[in-house]
Scaffold this motif. Structure first.
Motif, PDB file in Angstrom:
ATOM      1  N   GLU A 193      67.065  44.063 -17.037  1.00  0.00           N
ATOM      2  CA  GLU A 193      66.145  43.256 -17.830  1.00  0.00           C
ATOM      3  C   GLU A 193      66.889  42.123 -18.523  1.00  0.00           C
ATOM      4  N   PRO A 194      66.235  40.979 -18.651  1.00  0.00           N
ATOM      5  CA  PRO A 194      66.880  39.866 -19.362  1.00  0.00           C
ATOM      6  C   PRO A 194      67.081  40.202 -20.835  1.00  0.00           C
ATOM      7  N   ALA A 195      68.116  39.616 -21.404  1.00  0.00           N
ATOM      8  CA  ALA A 195      68.419  39.791 -22.822  1.00  0.00           C
ATOM      9  C   ALA A 195      69.107  38.534 -23.314  1.00  0.00           C
ATOM     10  N   GLU A 196      69.072  38.341 -24.606  1.00  0.00           N
ATOM     11  CA  GLU A 196      69.856  37.286 -25.248  1.00  0.00           C
ATOM     12  C   GLU A 196      70.982  37.982 -25.990  1.00  0.00           C
ATOM     13  N   ALA A 202      83.734  34.350 -31.045  1.00  0.00           N
ATOM     14  CA  ALA A 202      84.491  33.259 -30.427  1.00  0.00           C
ATOM     15  C   ALA A 202      85.340  33.760 -29.257  1.00  0.00           C
ATOM     16  N   THR A 203      85.666  35.050 -29.250  1.00  0.00           N
ATOM     17  CA  THR A 203      86.464  35.616 -28.164  1.00  0.00           C
ATOM     18  C   THR A 203      85.606  36.229 -27.058  1.00  0.00           C
ATOM     19  N   GLY A 204      84.271  36.119 -27.165  1.00  0.00           N
ATOM     20  CA  GLY A 204      83.377  36.601 -26.122  1.00  0.00           C
ATOM     21  C   GLY A 204      82.899  38.026 -26.268  1.00  0.00           C
ATOM     22  N   VAL A 205      83.166  38.655 -27.405  1.00  0.00           N
ATOM     23  CA  VAL A 205      82.756  40.040 -27.634  1.00  0.00           C
ATOM     24  C   VAL A 205      81.336  40.058 -28.209  1.00  0.00           C
ATOM     25  N   PRO A 206      80.420  40.854 -27.646  1.00  0.00           N
ATOM     26  CA  PRO A 206      79.043  40.898 -28.137  1.00  0.00           C
ATOM     27  C   PRO A 206      78.947  41.313 -29.607  1.00  0.00           C
ATOM     28  N   GLU A 207      78.045  40.620 -30.340  1.00  0.00           N
ATOM     29  CA  GLU A 207      77.799  40.931 -31.748  1.00  0.00           C
ATOM     30  C   GLU A 207      76.333  41.265 -32.019  1.00  0.00           C
ATOM     31  N   ARG A 208      75.426  40.585 -31.323  1.00  0.00           N
ATOM     32  CA  ARG A 208      73.986  40.798 -31.516  1.00  0.00           C
ATOM     33  C   ARG A 208      73.283  40.638 -30.182  1.00  0.00           C
ATOM     34  N   LEU A 209      72.092  41.231 -30.061  1.00  0.00           N
ATOM     35  CA  LEU A 209      71.278  40.974 -28.887  1.00  0.00           C
ATOM     36  C   LEU A 209      69.807  41.107 -29.218  1.00  0.00           C
ATOM     37  N   ASP A 244      74.609  48.826 -21.808  1.00  0.00           N
ATOM     38  CA  ASP A 244      75.523  48.182 -20.875  1.00  0.00           C
ATOM     39  C   ASP A 244      74.896  46.830 -20.573  1.00  0.00           C
ATOM     40  N   VAL A 245      75.634  45.756 -20.813  1.00  0.00           N
ATOM     41  CA  VAL A 245      75.131  44.412 -20.537  1.00  0.00           C
ATOM     42  C   VAL A 245      76.099  43.691 -19.613  1.00  0.00           C
ATOM     43  N   GLY A 246      75.552  42.751 -18.854  1.00  0.00           N
ATOM     44  CA  GLY A 246      76.365  41.938 -17.971  1.00  0.00           C
ATOM     45  C   GLY A 246      75.848  40.515 -17.970  1.00  0.00           C
ATOM     46  N   HIS A 247      76.698  39.596 -17.539  1.00  0.00           N
ATOM     47  CA  HIS A 247      76.356  38.177 -17.482  1.00  0.00           C
ATOM     48  C   HIS A 247      76.509  37.720 -16.040  1.00  0.00           C
ATOM     49  N   GLY A 287      76.618  34.670 -14.956  1.00  0.00           N
ATOM     50  CA  GLY A 287      77.076  33.282 -14.896  1.00  0.00           C
ATOM     51  C   GLY A 287      76.095  32.339 -15.564  1.00  0.00           C
ATOM     52  N   THR A 288      74.849  32.772 -15.680  1.00  0.00           N
ATOM     53  CA  THR A 288      73.814  31.968 -16.322  1.00  0.00           C
ATOM     54  C   THR A 288      73.105  32.727 -17.430  1.00  0.00           C
ATOM     55  N   HIS A 289      72.758  33.985 -17.164  1.00  0.00           N
ATOM     56  CA  HIS A 289      71.962  34.782 -18.100  1.00  0.00           C
ATOM     57  C   HIS A 289      72.605  36.142 -18.350  1.00  0.00           C
ATOM     58  N   TRP A 290      72.288  36.692 -19.518  1.00  0.00           N
ATOM     59  CA  TRP A 290      72.662  38.065 -19.848  1.00  0.00           C
ATOM     60  C   TRP A 290      71.564  38.996 -19.381  1.00  0.00           C
ATOM     61  N   HIS A 291      71.960  40.225 -19.003  1.00  0.00           N
ATOM     62  CA  HIS A 291      71.012  41.254 -18.576  1.00  0.00           C
ATOM     63  C   HIS A 291      71.430  42.583 -19.185  1.00  0.00           C
ATOM     64  N   VAL A 292      70.441  43.398 -19.550  1.00  0.00           N
ATOM     65  CA  VAL A 292      70.692  44.778 -19.920  1.00  0.00           C
ATOM     66  C   VAL A 292      70.702  45.569 -18.611  1.00  0.00           C
ATOM     67  N   LEU A 293      71.821  46.219 -18.331  1.00  0.00           N
ATOM     68  CA  LEU A 293      71.996  46.954 -17.084  1.00  0.00           C
ATOM     69  C   LEU A 293      71.611  48.411 -17.224  1.00  0.00           C
ATOM     70  N   ARG A 294      71.943  49.022 -18.363  1.00  0.00           N
ATOM     71  CA  ARG A 294      71.627  50.419 -18.651  1.00  0.00           C
ATOM     72  C   ARG A 294      71.405  50.581 -20.142  1.00  0.00           C
ATOM     73  N   VAL A 295      70.572  51.565 -20.477  1.00  0.00           N
ATOM     74  CA  VAL A 295      70.335  51.909 -21.872  1.00  0.00           C
ATOM     75  C   VAL A 295      70.468  53.423 -21.987  1.00  0.00           C
ATOM     76  N   PHE A 296      71.274  53.860 -22.929  1.00  0.00           N
ATOM     77  CA  PHE A 296      71.461  55.282 -23.208  1.00  0.00           C
ATOM     78  C   PHE A 296      70.834  55.577 -24.565  1.00  0.00           C
ATOM     79  N   ASP A 297      69.957  56.577 -24.604  1.00  0.00           N
ATOM     80  CA  ASP A 297      69.309  56.954 -25.871  1.00  0.00           C
ATOM     81  C   ASP A 297      70.017  58.108 -26.511  1.00  0.00           C
TER      82      ASP A 297
END
Length: 94
Positions: free
Chosen positions: A6-9, A14-21, A79-82, A84-94
């Motif tokens: 699924e798409p995500a923002e 600054a070093t590329g580590v996720p902080e929010r989505l 689990d998120v991936g990029h 090259g253009t968009h971010w996607h949620v690849l897996r969600v663990f509850d």
């Protein structure tokens, strides 16, 4: 665990580590130390059929795994991936 693509923002440091989505119109703040997901480096794919000799193919960060919590208290491991253009949620663990 839910497998998804699924798409995500995703906002990163600054070093590329996720902080929010934002996922499914819900905001989340990363509240642990993200772990890089690694795979063969993209530039190596052209050589994938060849024997790399000693060792293995070079690795690159292909995504991230982290825990994040919404303001309402919903917590998931993502689990998120990029691509090259968009971010996607690849897996969600509850």
């Amino acid at each position: 665990m839910q497998r998804t693509m699924e798409p995500a923002e995703v906002w990163t440091s600054a070093t590329g580590v996720p902080e929010r989505l934002v996922w499914r119109a819900q905001r989340f703040r990363v509240d642990d130390t993200p772990t890089p997901l690694v795979g063969p480096a993209e530039w190596w794919l052209a050589f994938a059929g060849n024997d790399p000799g000693a060792g293995r193919a070079p690795l690159a960060i292909t995504g991230w795994r982290f825990q994040a919590t919404s303001p309402e208290g919903d917590t998931h491991v993502f689990d998120v991936g990029h691509d090259g253009t968009h971010w996607h949620v690849l897996r969600v663990f509850d």
